[in-house]
Design an enzyme around this catalytic site. Structure first.
Site, PDB file in Angstrom:
ATOM      1  N   THR A  30      19.508  12.610  14.239  1.00  0.00           N
ATOM      2  CA  THR A  30      20.544  12.877  15.233  1.00  0.00           C
ATOM      3  C   THR A  30      20.240  12.079  16.493  1.00  0.00           C
ATOM      4  OG1 THR A  30      21.022  15.055  14.378  1.00  0.00           O
ATOM      5  CG2 THR A  30      21.450  14.723  16.722  1.00  0.00           C
ATOM      6  N   HIS A  43      22.730  18.921   4.006  1.00  0.00           N
ATOM      7  CA  HIS A  43      21.640  19.324   4.907  1.00  0.00           C
ATOM      8  C   HIS A  43      21.398  20.828   4.734  1.00  0.00           C
ATOM      9  CE1 HIS A  43      18.971  19.596   8.149  1.00  0.00           C
ATOM     10  NE2 HIS A  43      19.647  19.031   9.114  1.00  0.00           N
ATOM     11  N   ASN A  55      15.936  22.868   8.003  1.00  0.00           N
ATOM     12  CA  ASN A  55      15.819  22.950   9.464  1.00  0.00           C
ATOM     13  C   ASN A  55      16.528  24.128  10.126  1.00  0.00           C
ATOM     14  OD1 ASN A  55      14.475  20.619   8.964  1.00  0.00           O
ATOM     15  ND2 ASN A  55      15.858  19.253  10.059  1.00  0.00           N
ATOM     16  N   TYR A 112      19.533  25.427   9.650  1.00  0.00           N
ATOM     17  CA  TYR A 112      20.996  25.415   9.794  1.00  0.00           C
ATOM     18  C   TYR A 112      21.625  26.332   8.727  1.00  0.00           C
ATOM     19  CZ  TYR A 112      19.976  21.865  13.212  1.00  0.00           C
ATOM     20  OH  TYR A 112      19.473  21.232  14.318  1.00  0.00           O
ATOM     21  N   ASN A 136      14.199  26.195  13.924  1.00  0.00           N
ATOM     22  CA  ASN A 136      15.332  26.858  14.591  1.00  0.00           C
ATOM     23  C   ASN A 136      15.335  28.360  14.327  1.00  0.00           C
ATOM     24  OD1 ASN A 136      16.563  24.653  15.976  1.00  0.00           O
ATOM     25  ND2 ASN A 136      17.253  23.853  13.997  1.00  0.00           N
TER      26      ASN A 136
HETATM   27  C1  LIG Z   1      15.353  12.457  17.110  1.00  0.00           C
HETATM   28  C2  LIG Z   1      15.324  13.204  15.826  1.00  0.00           C
HETATM   29  C3  LIG Z   1      16.535  13.588  15.240  1.00  0.00           C
HETATM   30  C4  LIG Z   1      16.537  14.245  14.000  1.00  0.00           C
HETATM   31  N1  LIG Z   1      17.736  14.547  13.408  1.00  0.00           N
HETATM   32  C5  LIG Z   1      17.760  15.070  12.157  1.00  0.00           C
HETATM   33  C6  LIG Z   1      18.985  15.230  11.466  1.00  0.00           C
HETATM   34  O1  LIG Z   1      20.065  14.889  11.967  1.00  0.00           O
HETATM   35  N2  LIG Z   1      18.935  15.768  10.220  1.00  0.00           N
HETATM   36  C7  LIG Z   1      17.755  16.138   9.621  1.00  0.00           C
HETATM   37  O2  LIG Z   1      17.763  16.621   8.491  1.00  0.00           O
HETATM   38  N3  LIG Z   1      16.578  15.963  10.253  1.00  0.00           N
HETATM   39  C8  LIG Z   1      16.556  15.416  11.484  1.00  0.00           C
HETATM   40  N4  LIG Z   1      15.356  15.157  12.099  1.00  0.00           N
HETATM   41  C9  LIG Z   1      14.112  15.310  11.323  1.00  0.00           C
HETATM   42  C10 LIG Z   1      13.715  13.955  10.714  1.00  0.00           C
HETATM   43  O3  LIG Z   1      14.635  13.567   9.696  1.00  0.00           O
HETATM   44  C11 LIG Z   1      12.319  14.026  10.074  1.00  0.00           C
HETATM   45  O4  LIG Z   1      12.306  15.095   9.165  1.00  0.00           O
HETATM   46  C12 LIG Z   1      11.213  14.236  11.107  1.00  0.00           C
HETATM   47  O5  LIG Z   1      11.347  13.320  12.175  1.00  0.00           O
HETATM   48  C13 LIG Z   1       9.836  14.072  10.471  1.00  0.00           C
HETATM   49  O6  LIG Z   1       9.735  12.806   9.831  1.00  0.00           O
HETATM   50  P1  LIG Z   1       8.954  11.575  10.530  1.00  0.00           P
HETATM   51  O7  LIG Z   1       7.532  12.044  10.737  1.00  0.00           O
HETATM   52  O8  LIG Z   1       9.053  10.433   9.564  1.00  0.00           O
HETATM   53  O9  LIG Z   1       9.625  11.317  11.839  1.00  0.00           O
HETATM   54  C14 LIG Z   1      15.313  14.543  13.358  1.00  0.00           C
HETATM   55  C15 LIG Z   1      14.111  14.192  13.967  1.00  0.00           C
HETATM   56  C16 LIG Z   1      14.107  13.517  15.175  1.00  0.00           C
HETATM   57  C17 LIG Z   1      12.798  13.107  15.776  1.00  0.00           C
END
Ligand SMILES: Cc1cc2nc3c(=O)[nH]c(=O)nc-3n(C[C@H](O)[C@H](O)[C@H](O)COP(=O)(O)O)c2cc1C
Length: 358
Positions: free
Chosen positions: A25, A173, A176, A178, A233
């Site tokens: 996001t 999705h 998290n 939701y 959440n």
């Molecule tokens: C800025 C940001 C936005 C995110 N938005 C979403 C999202 O829209 N949908 C989702 O399933 N997870 C979202 N996440 C979780 C990421 O997809 C991911 O699970 C999390 O960053 C851990 O992976 P990484 O260590 O590779 O960053 C978001 C994480 C971050 C940091």
């Protein structure tokens, strides 16, 4: 054992490598939830990923509570997304749309929203982002069977819209905290009907949504994301191992394109998970392509493939500041750190302005 650079079949499409971009996001759409031109540049720059999973995208106004996040319920949004998917395809990439209903996290002050929906009449703790600052969440309405049917119809129509917008598939999705997660985990679901109580009943909504999407776009263009191991959440479960193993088994029967599991390290350097990994149990139960996420770098991602823990890895934060992440991995180049301050701020800074190395 496969390398992260090997292609992989994800249902109907073949990704050119196993380095997927996790959904992120970024709040760069309009107030009416229409994708903006800067999002075309941002996603095109990241087309080197085997597959881009889009940022979470609202299936309806009522299901979307994040200011400036995109939706996919009207023609204007579909047209704007089509410009993005075309750019990604022209750059040699593939893209799935992540379909999102936020349930009790939707604040009723947002234009056109009613009381939020959830499995039960609970209230999300903390403060909601709104267009007028942060405010306490409202108590959710426990969904009636009519509400359940209406939301499943919204998922169907959003999935069909995603195909019209040129996406290669959709990811539901279910992670998290939701809406779907509010049905799965037992600290948010207190229902006494067929959608609460036993594990079979708590996974029923997930399975019905997924079956409806499968019937709309095909199983080979449908994926699901789950987050079994940690509070997200305000949502958590007292006994997640059997719950998420059963969920993975039920999704396996639907023959999806892939299952993506977000699970942080338990005792590694970023150890945040509350329990030992649940993903291995889920991998055993899910017969299709298994994607792991959270806290991976190149070395750990390749090790997970070597050990047979996953078929592909999705990377989130590394893609924010490294549009050419695949190239940097291939050449062993240093990664640019991302700036948390600009994750959700809107505007151009910290978005499509991170340069590729070459
Ligand atoms: C800025 C940001 C936005 C995110 N938005 C979403 C999202 O829209 N949908 C989702 O399933 N997870 C979202 N996440 C979780 C990421 O997809 C991911 O699970 C999390 O960053 C851990 O992976 P990484 O260590 O590779 O960053 C978001 C994480 C971050 C940091």
């Amino acid at each position: 054992m496969p390398s992260l650079f090997d292609p992989i079949k994800l249902g109907a499409v073949t990704a050119k490598n196993r380095i997927l971009m996790a959904p992120l996001t970024r709040a760069r759409a309009t107030m009416d939830h229409v994708p903006t031109p800067m999002m075309i540049d941002y996603y095109r720059q990241r087309a080197g990923a085997g597959l881009i999973i889009s940022e979470a995208t609202g299936i309806s106004a009522q299901g979307l509570g994040w200011p400036y996040a995109p939706g996919i319920w009207n023609a204007q949004q579909i047209d704007a997304w089509r410009a993005i998917t075309s750019a990604v395809h022209e750059a040699g990439g593939l893209m799935f749309s992540q379909l999102w209903h936020m349930g009790r996290l939707v604040h009723p002050s947002l234009p056109g929203r009613d009381r939020p929906l959830s499995s039960s009449a609970t209230t999300m703790p903390g403060l909601a982002r709104t267009y007028e600052g942060k405010h306490p969440y409202a108590q959710a309405k426990a969904m009636t069977h009519d509400d359940l049917r209406a939301v499943i119809t919204e998922y169907r129509s959003a999935a069909a819209n995603a195909m019209r917008a040129g996406f290669d598939g959709v990811e539901i999705h279910a992670a998290n905290g939701y809406l779907i997660d509010q049905f799965l985990r037992d600290n948010a679901n207190f229902r006494t009907d067929d959608y609460g109580g036993s594990i079979d009943d708590r996974i029923r909504f997930l399975v019905e949504v997924t079956s409806a999407v499968v019937a709309t776009v095909g199983a080979d263009r449908t994926a699901v994301r789950l987050s079994p191991n940690e509070e997200r959440n305000g949502v958590n479960d007292g006994d997640p191992e059997p719950l998420f193993t059963a969920a993975a088994g039920a999704l396996s029967d639907l023959r999806l394109g892939f299952l993506e599991v977000r699970e942080p390290d338990f005792d590694g350097t970023n150890g945040r998970a509350e329990r030992p990994p649940i993903a291995p149990l889920m991998r055993g139960a899910f017969k299709g392509v298994f994607v792991l996420n959270s806290d991976y770098d190149f070395r750990k991602g390749q090790a997970a493939l070597d050990q047979g823990k996953a078929d592909a890895i999705s990377f989130g934060r590394p893609f924010i500041a490294n549009p050419d992440l695949t190239q940097r991995f291939a050449k062993g180049l240093a990664l640019t750190p991302d700036d948390k301050a600009t994750w959700y701020t809107g505007g151009a800074t910290g978005y499509a302005d991170y340069p590729a190395v070459e």
